[in-house]
Structure formats: structure tokens, C-alpha cells
Design a protein around this motif. Structure first.
Motif, PDB file in Angstrom:
ATOM      1  N   GLU A 179      10.694  -1.675   2.839  1.00  0.00           N
ATOM      2  CA  GLU A 179      10.057  -1.576   1.522  1.00  0.00           C
ATOM      3  C   GLU A 179       8.809  -0.694   1.574  1.00  0.00           C
ATOM      4  O   GLU A 179       8.444  -0.074   0.596  1.00  0.00           O
ATOM      5  CB  GLU A 179       9.691  -2.968   1.000  1.00  0.00           C
ATOM      6  CG  GLU A 179      10.890  -3.815   0.649  1.00  0.00           C
ATOM      7  CD  GLU A 179      11.585  -3.398  -0.646  1.00  0.00           C
ATOM      8  OE1 GLU A 179      10.906  -3.323  -1.682  1.00  0.00           O
ATOM      9  OE2 GLU A 179      12.794  -3.139  -0.621  1.00  0.00           O
ATOM     10  N   ALA A 180       8.165  -0.658   2.729  1.00  0.00           N
ATOM     11  CA  ALA A 180       6.971   0.184   2.873  1.00  0.00           C
ATOM     12  C   ALA A 180       7.354   1.651   2.960  1.00  0.00           C
ATOM     13  O   ALA A 180       6.485   2.517   2.975  1.00  0.00           O
ATOM     14  CB  ALA A 180       6.175  -0.231   4.106  1.00  0.00           C
ATOM     15  N   GLY A 181       8.656   1.937   3.027  1.00  0.00           N
ATOM     16  CA  GLY A 181       9.077   3.329   2.976  1.00  0.00           C
ATOM     17  C   GLY A 181       9.867   3.804   4.182  1.00  0.00           C
ATOM     18  O   GLY A 181      10.234   4.975   4.250  1.00  0.00           O
TER      19      GLY A 181
ATOM     20  N   ARG B 250      -2.044  10.822  -0.623  1.00  0.00           N
ATOM     21  CA  ARG B 250      -1.594  12.018   0.085  1.00  0.00           C
ATOM     22  C   ARG B 250      -1.279  13.156  -0.894  1.00  0.00           C
ATOM     23  O   ARG B 250      -1.622  14.311  -0.645  1.00  0.00           O
ATOM     24  CB  ARG B 250      -0.358  11.640   0.887  1.00  0.00           C
ATOM     25  CG  ARG B 250       0.155  12.765   1.633  1.00  0.00           C
ATOM     26  CD  ARG B 250       0.437  12.340   3.034  1.00  0.00           C
ATOM     27  NE  ARG B 250       1.145  13.425   3.658  1.00  0.00           N
ATOM     28  CZ  ARG B 250       2.010  13.280   4.625  1.00  0.00           C
ATOM     29  NH1 ARG B 250       2.262  12.067   5.068  1.00  0.00           N
ATOM     30  NH2 ARG B 250       2.596  14.305   5.147  1.00  0.00           N
TER      31      ARG B 250
ATOM     32  N   LEU C 287       4.642  12.118  -8.914  1.00  0.00           N
ATOM     33  CA  LEU C 287       3.361  12.509  -8.322  1.00  0.00           C
ATOM     34  C   LEU C 287       2.770  13.677  -9.102  1.00  0.00           C
ATOM     35  O   LEU C 287       1.558  13.757  -9.305  1.00  0.00           O
ATOM     36  CB  LEU C 287       3.564  12.906  -6.857  1.00  0.00           C
ATOM     37  CG  LEU C 287       4.015  11.770  -5.937  1.00  0.00           C
ATOM     38  CD1 LEU C 287       4.327  12.304  -4.548  1.00  0.00           C
ATOM     39  CD2 LEU C 287       2.953  10.682  -5.852  1.00  0.00           C
TER      40      LEU C 287
ATOM     41  N   ALA D 227       8.079   7.644   3.736  1.00  0.00           N
ATOM     42  CA  ALA D 227       7.858   7.279   2.335  1.00  0.00           C
ATOM     43  C   ALA D 227       7.490   8.513   1.524  1.00  0.00           C
ATOM     44  O   ALA D 227       7.974   8.720   0.408  1.00  0.00           O
ATOM     45  CB  ALA D 227       6.747   6.234   2.220  1.00  0.00           C
ATOM     46  N   PHE D 228       6.644   9.340   2.114  1.00  0.00           N
ATOM     47  CA  PHE D 228       6.191  10.533   1.402  1.00  0.00           C
ATOM     48  C   PHE D 228       7.345  11.525   1.242  1.00  0.00           C
ATOM     49  O   PHE D 228       7.533  12.111   0.177  1.00  0.00           O
ATOM     50  CB  PHE D 228       5.016  11.179   2.142  1.00  0.00           C
ATOM     51  CG  PHE D 228       4.313  12.219   1.315  1.00  0.00           C
ATOM     52  CD1 PHE D 228       3.620  11.848   0.166  1.00  0.00           C
ATOM     53  CD2 PHE D 228       4.345  13.554   1.668  1.00  0.00           C
ATOM     54  CE1 PHE D 228       2.981  12.800  -0.619  1.00  0.00           C
ATOM     55  CE2 PHE D 228       3.707  14.508   0.892  1.00  0.00           C
ATOM     56  CZ  PHE D 228       3.025  14.132  -0.248  1.00  0.00           C
TER      57      PHE D 228
ATOM     58  N   ASP E 263       0.797  -1.232   0.000  1.00  0.00           N
ATOM     59  CA  ASP E 263       0.000   0.000   0.000  1.00  0.00           C
ATOM     60  C   ASP E 263       0.829   1.281   0.000  1.00  0.00           C
ATOM     61  O   ASP E 263       0.299   2.362   0.128  1.00  0.00           O
ATOM     62  CB  ASP E 263      -0.993   0.010   1.175  1.00  0.00           C
ATOM     63  CG  ASP E 263      -0.294  -0.072   2.525  1.00  0.00           C
ATOM     64  OD1 ASP E 263       0.949  -0.202   2.568  1.00  0.00           O
ATOM     65  OD2 ASP E 263      -1.000  -0.005   3.554  1.00  0.00           O
ATOM     66  N   ARG E 264       2.154   1.133  -0.153  1.00  0.00           N
ATOM     67  CA  ARG E 264       2.994   2.332  -0.149  1.00  0.00           C
ATOM     68  C   ARG E 264       2.588   3.297  -1.270  1.00  0.00           C
ATOM     69  O   ARG E 264       2.404   4.489  -1.041  1.00  0.00           O
ATOM     70  CB  ARG E 264       4.459   1.915  -0.313  1.00  0.00           C
ATOM     71  CG  ARG E 264       5.408   3.078  -0.404  1.00  0.00           C
ATOM     72  CD  ARG E 264       6.841   2.557  -0.398  1.00  0.00           C
ATOM     73  NE  ARG E 264       7.801   3.633  -0.560  1.00  0.00           N
ATOM     74  CZ  ARG E 264       9.116   3.468  -0.457  1.00  0.00           C
ATOM     75  NH1 ARG E 264       9.613   2.284  -0.199  1.00  0.00           N
ATOM     76  NH2 ARG E 264       9.942   4.482  -0.606  1.00  0.00           N
TER      77      ARG E 264
ATOM     78  N   PHE F 145      10.516  10.851   1.088  1.00  0.00           N
ATOM     79  CA  PHE F 145      11.447  10.365   0.064  1.00  0.00           C
ATOM     80  C   PHE F 145      10.906  10.665  -1.333  1.00  0.00           C
ATOM     81  O   PHE F 145      11.626  11.145  -2.213  1.00  0.00           O
ATOM     82  CB  PHE F 145      11.700   8.866   0.223  1.00  0.00           C
ATOM     83  CG  PHE F 145      12.595   8.296  -0.847  1.00  0.00           C
ATOM     84  CD1 PHE F 145      13.951   8.600  -0.858  1.00  0.00           C
ATOM     85  CD2 PHE F 145      12.084   7.487  -1.851  1.00  0.00           C
ATOM     86  CE1 PHE F 145      14.784   8.100  -1.856  1.00  0.00           C
ATOM     87  CE2 PHE F 145      12.912   6.989  -2.852  1.00  0.00           C
ATOM     88  CZ  PHE F 145      14.259   7.295  -2.852  1.00  0.00           C
TER      89      PHE F 145
ATOM     90  N   ILE G  61       4.884   6.002   6.825  1.00  0.00           N
ATOM     91  CA  ILE G  61       4.238   6.662   5.693  1.00  0.00           C
ATOM     92  C   ILE G  61       4.775   8.097   5.539  1.00  0.00           C
ATOM     93  O   ILE G  61       4.954   8.590   4.426  1.00  0.00           O
ATOM     94  CB  ILE G  61       2.687   6.586   5.761  1.00  0.00           C
ATOM     95  CG1 ILE G  61       2.051   7.047   4.453  1.00  0.00           C
ATOM     96  CG2 ILE G  61       2.100   7.322   6.933  1.00  0.00           C
ATOM     97  CD1 ILE G  61       2.430   6.197   3.258  1.00  0.00           C
ATOM     98  N   GLU G  62       5.112   8.731   6.663  1.00  0.00           N
ATOM     99  CA  GLU G  62       5.779  10.044   6.595  1.00  0.00           C
ATOM    100  C   GLU G  62       7.097   9.948   5.832  1.00  0.00           C
ATOM    101  O   GLU G  62       7.400  10.764   4.958  1.00  0.00           O
ATOM    102  CB  GLU G  62       6.107  10.550   8.015  1.00  0.00           C
ATOM    103  CG  GLU G  62       4.961  11.203   8.753  1.00  0.00           C
ATOM    104  CD  GLU G  62       4.361  12.373   8.003  1.00  0.00           C
ATOM    105  OE1 GLU G  62       5.130  13.164   7.433  1.00  0.00           O
ATOM    106  OE2 GLU G  62       3.119  12.466   7.973  1.00  0.00           O
TER     107      GLU G  62
ATOM    108  N   LYS H 218      -0.879   4.970  -0.756  1.00  0.00           N
ATOM    109  CA  LYS H 218      -0.891   5.988   0.297  1.00  0.00           C
ATOM    110  C   LYS H 218      -0.154   7.250  -0.123  1.00  0.00           C
ATOM    111  O   LYS H 218      -0.602   8.363   0.174  1.00  0.00           O
ATOM    112  CB  LYS H 218      -0.261   5.419   1.565  1.00  0.00           C
ATOM    113  CG  LYS H 218      -1.167   4.421   2.263  1.00  0.00           C
ATOM    114  CD  LYS H 218      -0.486   3.874   3.498  1.00  0.00           C
ATOM    115  CE  LYS H 218      -1.507   3.182   4.408  1.00  0.00           C
ATOM    116  NZ  LYS H 218      -0.913   2.860   5.701  1.00  0.00           N
ATOM    117  N   VAL H 219       0.963   7.068  -0.805  1.00  0.00           N
ATOM    118  CA  VAL H 219       1.728   8.241  -1.245  1.00  0.00           C
ATOM    119  C   VAL H 219       0.907   9.025  -2.279  1.00  0.00           C
ATOM    120  O   VAL H 219       0.820  10.250  -2.218  1.00  0.00           O
ATOM    121  CB  VAL H 219       3.117   7.818  -1.794  1.00  0.00           C
ATOM    122  CG1 VAL H 219       3.792   8.972  -2.509  1.00  0.00           C
ATOM    123  CG2 VAL H 219       4.009   7.315  -0.659  1.00  0.00           C
TER     124      VAL H 219
END
Lengths: 138, 557
Positions: free
Chosen positions: B243-245, A28, A120, B447-448, A20-21, B450, B444-445, A24-25
Motif C-alpha cells: 500500500e505504501a507503493g 517529490r 500531480l 510509488a513515484f 505518508d505515500r 507508478f 518510495i521510488e 512523499k509523492v
């Protein structure tokens, strides 16, 4: 004159795929770009996704799929939307999808497929260009 | 004092030489940082290792605190296990791929299961549509395992199974298949991933809520400690977290926090820490930032040794060992110019070797498009063989030790990871932290952040945001999983169900529900009976669902 409402997008993860990476990115980034974004969370059946889309009255559905089930997921989703008379919802997607499969998915009604490495900005611009608030039937 | 002299000389160099040069010719970037965004200085000197104590901080391989490796001879004695994760389509196809991998020099098996199997669902479950055999091999009943291991001697190979919520079922199938080959549970060796905490944090393959999920892990750990002594009961995994970030430090911290929880679990189950801790192993990602990865692995070993010896009072040195598997970073591979992925994987694999891994999976160049072809898998395995036999890095142990930069970065990553671990401890441990969404939100922070750095070209990815080839043709072939797989698998499941003793399966499933409701019961023996009776994975997991309930995604983004 009626005020134009914000474009509303459902970001969805169908089936069992837990990657789900990306979803979610992208969710956002779309939210930061000013769209209204609803994220379904993981493990949604296609029926659940269509139900959420109707309930939330969204203008577009973004599907993220990395499991290899895209050739089942997208055409089936389009079929379900057609049955509900909701096929004016723009469907786009992304994930691990071989190039050869893309023409078939577009033929099934998917508007765009974004591959790994897409920026993005590109996705946001595409949504601005291609998704308009759906006309509300009174 | 020598340090004062160095300090004086350093200040002089920095002011008179370096700063002047930078003023004349500014550096390429204002800030240099690792892929995880740790700032890196232009130069490291003895001044960065204040208080450095060779014996305490680095020491000797095979000796506490194991910074330099868990074995005293490392790769001079024995190379790492080259273990390519594989499995697709039907059990027959997977059996064929394994025989091929063993024939080209692979030394251990590693099973990839398809999504329905990973989630404990049968191939005929409505949720399985379109997923059967796609991401790995489909397994419904013991019959499928008999086919996967046909002609493969289970006392000779070790097998790693990437399986989490239904780990108890797949372990039972492995034991039962070995039994049929005349190989007892004390003779088999392998690993089940069996790490649910990182599922809630990162990989998101879950069925039951955290606490019953932990209970199933406890049952397998207790059973193996008593009956399957060579089995690695949990592979405590940072790979999926990364891998999830997550950043490298987050990977390190959250993985060790999970490890701490699993040790507490074993002790609470009444086991002696030295009876079960040696069978815990770890699994890390090796990403693109070469030194950051090496330092992460060195820091991880040192931290785990301290945790086990000082916090849990383990006495057996094997309990202090952090043995780990490494996989190169899937998320670092690009769909664009896929041949470049061979180079990325080679660098990541080299870092894993310099970091002292016990086994390694190298990704194939085509995995951003699909499961790898045989050709791509061969190149990936050859990459490891070239590092092992041609590069010379295996000649001496931990060759980077003593580098000012490597030791300083190892220390810094350890400190930053302790900060996270202490914060998690303050929350009451990793389970309450997960229930609050803390590690999930941190990841998730990161990952975003990056992704934004990539967009801003603060981080360059060759072929993606720089050195792009317009109108690129894909120069590689892609593996297609035959849609026939679904039909074959459904037919076999139907056949198994029609031939087995269904009354027996039904009564065993009722027993399982009763046993699941009693927290003190160990479920492993009854799951073994169910597997031997050809109950399906979906039936077994479904019966426990009736008791344990299900977990739903809080969907943070």
C-alpha cells in the motif's frame, strides 16, 4: 531589483497518521517542479509544524491527512498561524476528506483541498498559480 | 525433441503470423506490463518453462513446496475465513458492529483500533486530539475490552488484532478479558499483527527504535509458545508495504525478509523452530493485476517452504506452511465513481481465492471517503460469499496451475524476489537494511514511478485518468463518527483511573521499568498484571519509553 527567491513549501504530516505515500509523492513532484520543499517527516504536532514553517520561512504548507482528524487539524493549524501573525502562509491539503467537510475547511482559511486521484500536474499548477514568495518584512 | 519442435513452430508463428499482423495493425501499446511494471509477453508456451519439474515446482496441495496451497482439500474442505476488519468510535459501537457482522455470517472478528491506541497513547494524551475513535475503536484500559467483547463468547470466535507497537498490551487485555469470561489462555485463538519490521519499512506506526521493538515481539512469541498455543503471534505483513507503493515483487521479498528475521529471533531466544514457526502467519495485499497477485501468492508459499525447510531445518511440515490473510488493495480504490470499487474489490478477492488465501477482507466501496457504512460493508462481505458459492472457483484446487503464463510468472517473481532477499542478506539482514533506509527508498521510488505512469496514461485508472465524469455527484452515503465519542471515552478513562488501586499501578509500572532494562526478562507477565490492574495503554507504553527511548522518522522522499 531584488532577485525573487524560490517558492518554499513545507509538506507536513500532522498527528499520528502514518499514511505518508501521498505526502512523499507530492513532495517529490513539487521538488521536481523547481520548488524548494521541506518534508517534516511523520508525527508532527501542529505546534511543531508552525514552528518549522516560521523557522524555514516558507510560503506555503501542504498538509496530508488520511486519519479523519482533518476537521480538528486544519482549523487548529490556521488558528496557530494567526496567533503567530503568519496567516499569509498559504495552506493546502489532501487526503481522505469527505466532500461535505470541504466548505468548512475553506471557511477556516484552507486555500485548497485535493482529493484522491488528483494528478500531480494539477497540484503543481495550482501551487504555481496560488503561491508566491511571501514579501519579506524588513 | 519435443521442445525443439515447439521452438521451431513458435519461431515460425512469431515471424510469419504475429510479426506480420503487428506490422499491419500495431498493438495498443508498445510495451505491456503488470501494474508493478513487470513486462508481459504476448504469448506463453512450454518454451517459457524450460526445466519445469512438476513434482519439484508445483506438486500437490498440502505437500511440499505448497505451491498449490497449504491444505490438501483447500476450499473443498473448508472455505476461507471471511474476516472484515472493523471497529470505530466507542467500544459500545464496535461491540454492536461485531454482533451485526457475526449475525450476517462473518466467521471471525478483526479489530481496527484508532490512532491513539495504535501508538500506545491514551485518549487524554494531547496527541490524541481529533483522532479518538476515528480510524478504529478507542481502547485505553481493560474496561474498554470488557465492553467490546460483551456477549461475544471468546472461546467460540477467533479475533485478529491489527496492532503493532503496543501488541503486548492488547494481547494481555484479550487474555484478561477471556479470563473474566472463564476462558483460559489455552482456549483462545486469534492473531496479533505484531510485525514491527514492516512498520519501519512502510506503515510507520512506531514508538521505540527497531531493536527494543523486536525484543517486545520476542517476549510475546516466547510467552504464547508456552501459554497461548492457539495464538498466531506475528502476522508478517506485506499489505502495508504494498500500500505504501511497493511493487508485487518488493512486497514478496521484503515480507519474506522480515519473516526470516522473526525466525532468527525465535531461535536466538532459545525456542525450537518447530515450536513457534507454525504460529507465524502472513498477510498480503491483493491488488488489481489479477495474474500477478495469484503468482505472487503461489511463489510466496513455495519460497517460505524452502526457507523453513532448507535454511532453518524445520522438521514439522506446519513450520513450512505459509498461511496467510489477504486484504484487497485499499490503494486501488478511487474516490471518483465509488460504485466501481465494488468491481475492483471483487476482482481482487477472486485473485486472493485463486492464490489460496486462508482468510480475506474485502474493502468497501466508500473507503476512499471515510470508514464504511453498514450497507457498504454488507456488499463487501456478500462479494466474498458470491465468489465462494456462485462462481465455481472453489470446486477444484489451484485451477490455474500448469498455465504456461501462470507458472512462468510465478517463477519470474520468485527469482526477482530472491535477488532482493540476497541483497538484503548481504547488508546483514533486514534490520541493517532498514537502518540504511534501503527498503524504504525502494518503495518510495516505486510509488513515484507508478504515479508518473498514471500521469502519462501509461497506466489507466477508470474514472481517474480516463472515463472521467465531470461534475459527478457522490452517489453514496458516508459514515460520520460522532464527536461525542471523544467525550464518552475521556469520561470513562477518568472514571477507571479514579476507581482503580493507583498505588498498585504505580508500583507495577516501576517494576516494568526495571524489567524493561534487563534484556533477558520477559515483559509479558508484568504487562498482564498491569492490564488486570486497569493500567492504561499510555501508562504502560510510556513506562517502557523511559527505558527504550523513541524512534524518529528519517523522512526519506
Amino acid at each position: 531589483m531584488a532577485q525573487e527567491r524560490k517558492v518554499k513549501i513545507l509538506v507536513a504530516k500532522p498527528g499520528l497518521d502514518g499514511h505518508d505515500r501521498g505526502a512523499k509523492v507530492v513532495a517529490r513532484a513539487l521538488r521536481d517542479a523547481g520548488f524548494e520543499v521541506i518534508y517534516t517527516g511523520l508525527h508532527q504536532s501542529l505546534e511543531q509544524i508552525v514552528e518549522s514553517a516560521i523557522e524555514e520561512d516558507v510560503d506555503a504548507i501542504g498538509i496530508s491527512i488520511l486519519s479523519g482528524a482533518h476537521n480538528y487539524v486544519f482549523p487548529t493549524l490556521m488558528e496557530l498561524l494567526r496567533k503567530e501573525g503568519m496567516d499569509d502562509i498559504v495552506v493546502f491539503g489532501g487526503g481522505i476528506i469527505p466532500l461535505d467537510d470541504i466548505p468548512g475547511l475553506k471557511e477556516a482559511g484552507v486555500k485548497e483541498i485535493f482529493l484522491p486521484g488528483t494528478s500531480l500536474e494539477e497540484i503543481v499548477d495550482w501551487v504555481k498559480e496560488n503561491v508566491k514568495p511571501r514579501e519579506v518584512v524588513l | 525433441m519435443a521442445d525443439e519442435k515447439i521452438k521451431e513452430a513458435f519461431d515460425c508463428w512469431e515471424k510469419d503470423v504475429y510479426a506480420k499482423e503487428v506490422a499491419k495493425h500495431p498493438e495498443r501499446m508498445e510495451r505491456f506490463s503488470t501494474i508493478s511494471d513487470l513486462e508481459i509477453k504476448p504469448l506463453y508456451t512450454p518454451l517459457d518453462l524450460e526445466g519445469f519439474d512438476f513434482l519439484r515446482d508445483v506438486g500437490f496441495p498440502g505437500s511440499y513446496p505448497f505451491t498449490r496451497g497449504v491444505h490438501s482439500t483447500m476450499y473443498r474442505g473448508r472455505l476461507w475465513t471471511m474476516r472484515q476488519f472493523a471497529g470505530f468510535g466507542t467500544p459500545e459501537q464496535t461491540n454492536e458492529r461485531y454482533k451485526y457482522l457475526l449475525s450476517i455470517g462473518q466467521t471471525g472478528l478483526s479489530i481496527a483500533f484508532d490512532f491513539p491506541t495504535l501508538y500506545g497513547r491514551d485518549s487524554d494524551d494531547p496527541f490524541s486530539r481529533g483522532e479518538i475513535g476515528k480510524c478504529g475503536v478507542a481502547v485505553d484500559t481493560l474496561r474498554d475490552f470488557e465492553i467490546i467483547f460483551d456477549g461475544i463468547p471468546m472461546d467460540k470466535v477467533t479475533t485478529s488484532m491489527t496492532i503493532n507497537p503496543p501488541a503486548i498490551v492488547l494481547l494481555a487485555m484479550y487474555i484478561a478479558t477471556a479470563e473474566q469470561q472463564g476462558v483460559g489462555p489455552d482456549k483462545i485463538g486469534g492473531t496479533i499483527q505484531n510485525d514491527m519490521l514492516k512498520e519501519f519499512i512502510a506503515q510507520k506506526t512506531w514508538i521505540y527504535p527497531p531493536r527494543p521493538s523486536l525484543r517486545l515481539i520476542r517476549d510475546t512469541v516466547v510467552y504464547c509458545t508456552n501459554h497461548v498455543p492457539k495464538w498466531n503471534t506475528i502476522s508478517i505483513s506485506g499489505y502495508h508495504i504494498r500500500e505504501a507503493g511497493a511493487t508485487a515483487v518488493q512486497e514478496l521479498a521484503f515480507t519474506l525478509a522480515d519473516g526470516i528475521e522473526y525466525v532468527k529471533m525465535g531461535i536466538e531466544a532459545g525456542l525450537d523452530v518447530d515450536a513457534f514457526a507454525p504460529r507465524y502467519s502472513f498477510f498480503f495485499d491483493s491488488h488489481m493485476d489479477f495474474f500477478e497477485e495469484i503468482c505472487k501468492m503461489r511463489a510466496a508459499r513455495r519460497m517460505w517452504a524452502k526457507i523453513m525447510k532448507e535454511r532453518f531445518g524445520a522438521k514439522n511440515p506446519r513450520s513450512w506452511w505459509m498461511r496467510f490473510h489477504t486484504q484487497t488493495a485499499g490503494c486501488s480504490l478511487t474516490a471518483q465513481q465509488p460504485l466501481n470499487n465494488i468491481v475492483r474489490t471483487a476482482l481482487e478477492a477472486m485473485a486472493a481465492v485463486l492464490g489460496g488465501t486462508q482468510s480475506l477482507h474485502t474493502n468497501s466501496m466508500d473507503e476512499t471517503w471515510a470508514l464504511p457504512t453498514e450497507e457498504a460493508v454488507t456488499v463487501a462481505l456478500r462479494t466474498q460469499q458470491i465468489i465462494a458459492h456462485e462462481s465455481g472457483v472453489t470446486n477444484t484446487i489451484d485451477p490455474l496451475a500448469g498455465s504456461y503464463f501462470v507458472e512462468a510468472l510465478t517463477n519470474e517473481m520468485e527469482e526477482k524476489a530472491w535477488d532482493y532477499i540476497n541483497k538484503i542478506e548481504e547488508m546483514g539482514g533486514i534490520i541493517p537494511a532498514i537502518e540504511r533506509g534501503y527498503p524504504q527508498k525502494e518503495i518510495i521510488e516505486a510509488a513515484f514511478r507508478f504515479q508518473q505512469q498514471v500521469e502519462a496514461k501509461e497506466k489507466i485508472i477508470v474514472g481517474v485518468n480516463e472515463y472521467i465524469m465531470e461534475g459527478e455527484d457522490l452517489p453514496i452515503d458516508i459514515l460520520k463518527v460522532d464527536p461525542e465519542v471523544e467525550r464518552v471515552q475521556l469520561e470513562r478513562l477518568k472514571e477507571v483511573r479514579s476507581k482503580r488501586d493507583n498505588a498498585k499501578v504505580k508500583s507495577l509500572l516501576d517494576d516494568l521499568r526495571d524489567a524493561a532494562a534487563d534484556e533477558k526478562e520477559n515483559l509479558m507477565p508484568i504487562v498482564l498484571d498491569l492490564v488486570r490492574a486497569y493500567a492504561s495503554i499510555g501508562e504502560i507504553m510510556g513506562a517502557m519509553k523511559d527505558v527504550f527511548g523513541v524512534y524518529t522518522d528519517p523522512g526519506y522522499f
